[in-house]
Design a protein around this motif. Structure first.
Motif, mmCIF file in Angstrom:
data_model
loop_
_atom_site.group_PDB
_atom_site.id
_atom_site.type_symbol
_atom_site.label_atom_id
_atom_site.label_comp_id
_atom_site.label_asym_id
_atom_site.label_seq_id
_atom_site.Cartn_x
_atom_site.Cartn_y
_atom_site.Cartn_z
ATOM 1 N N ASN A 134 -21.802 34.309 54.898
ATOM 2 C CA ASN A 134 -20.666 34.719 54.267
ATOM 3 C C ASN A 134 -20.813 35.966 53.209
ATOM 4 O OD1 ASN A 134 -17.823 34.603 53.243
ATOM 5 N ND2 ASN A 134 -18.337 32.956 51.903
ATOM 6 N N TYR A 139 -15.875 35.496 54.612
ATOM 7 C CA TYR A 139 -15.160 34.302 55.276
ATOM 8 C C TYR A 139 -14.699 33.220 54.355
ATOM 9 C CZ TYR A 139 -17.242 35.437 59.798
ATOM 10 O OH TYR A 139 -17.649 35.699 61.004
ATOM 11 N N ASP A 140 -14.304 33.792 52.940
ATOM 12 C CA ASP A 140 -13.714 32.622 51.892
ATOM 13 C C ASP A 140 -12.421 32.152 52.478
ATOM 14 O OD1 ASP A 140 -16.030 33.213 50.272
ATOM 15 O OD2 ASP A 140 -14.921 34.119 48.665
ATOM 16 N N VAL A 165 -22.549 27.240 55.567
ATOM 17 C CA VAL A 165 -21.718 28.433 54.897
ATOM 18 C C VAL A 165 -23.040 29.116 53.937
ATOM 19 C CG1 VAL A 165 -20.281 29.722 53.487
ATOM 20 C CG2 VAL A 165 -19.855 27.772 55.198
#
Length: 193
Positions: A134, A139-140, A165
């Motif tokens: 991430n 990718y939050d 993650v």
């Protein structure tokens, strides 16, 4: 673990930090003594990962469909390059060659690849870790949505927890090394979601 498949963009993205992260990922995998498995192209973040791993003395295996080889996208300097007939064969061979799966920033193809491999894990077709590097919160939004799906009852927490993650490739590899797949695949129980 002997190999990690890297899914990532065939473009570079809007910020240099994505290229930096791809370079770090290839280097870190190689320095860990692991093989990089990836889509076989020389372009975008894909090419950066491969070049970085090779520069660090690593082994890199590419898997590329004929249609993309014909567009002159094949990386010519890989340890191994497998040319296959279709995208389906590409994903199946990459899955067979890999012990873990990491997604760097990318587009629709990256999403499709990591979600399919995660789904295969949920169904018990493999017991290998998968996750997202991430980079700078890329990718939050997606991670938030996965958590939303879980809260809304469309995914059991044990299945959500399968996908890891991490902010760096080092952190993701560490999580992979500790990975324990669910004891029971998704469709074993009567009331599985």
């Amino acid at each position: 673990m002997k190999s990690i498949c890297v899914f990532c963009g065939s473009s570079f993205g809007a910020r240099a930090l994505y290229t930096d992260a791809a370079r770090a990922t290839g280097r870190v995998i190689a320095e860990a003594g692991l093989t990089v498995v990836y889509g076989g192209a020389s372009v975008g973040l894909m090419g950066v990962v491969a070049d970085a791993a090779l520069s660090a003395g690593g082994t890199v295996i590419g898997v590329l469909p004929k249609v993309l080889e014909e567009k002159e996208l094949a990386h010519k300097g890989l340890t191994e390059l497998h040319i296959v007939d279709s995208m389906h064969e590409r994903k199946a061979l990459m899955a067979d060659l890999s012990d873990g799966f990491a997604a760097l920033p990318g587009g629709a193809g990256t999403m499709e690849e990591i979600f399919e491999i995660w789904t295969w894990g949920q169904l018990g077709l493999h017991r290998k870790p998968c996750g997202f590097v991430n980079i700078d919160g890329f990718y939050d939004g997606l991670i938030g949505f996965l958590d939303h799906q879980t809260r809304e009852g469309f995914m059991k927490p044990v299945m959500r927890d399968m996908v890891k993650v991490a902010p760096t490739p080092e952190d993701l590899i560490a999580q992979f090394n500790r990975y324990e797949p669910p004891a029971t695949p998704k469709w074993i129980g009567k009331d599985e979601t």
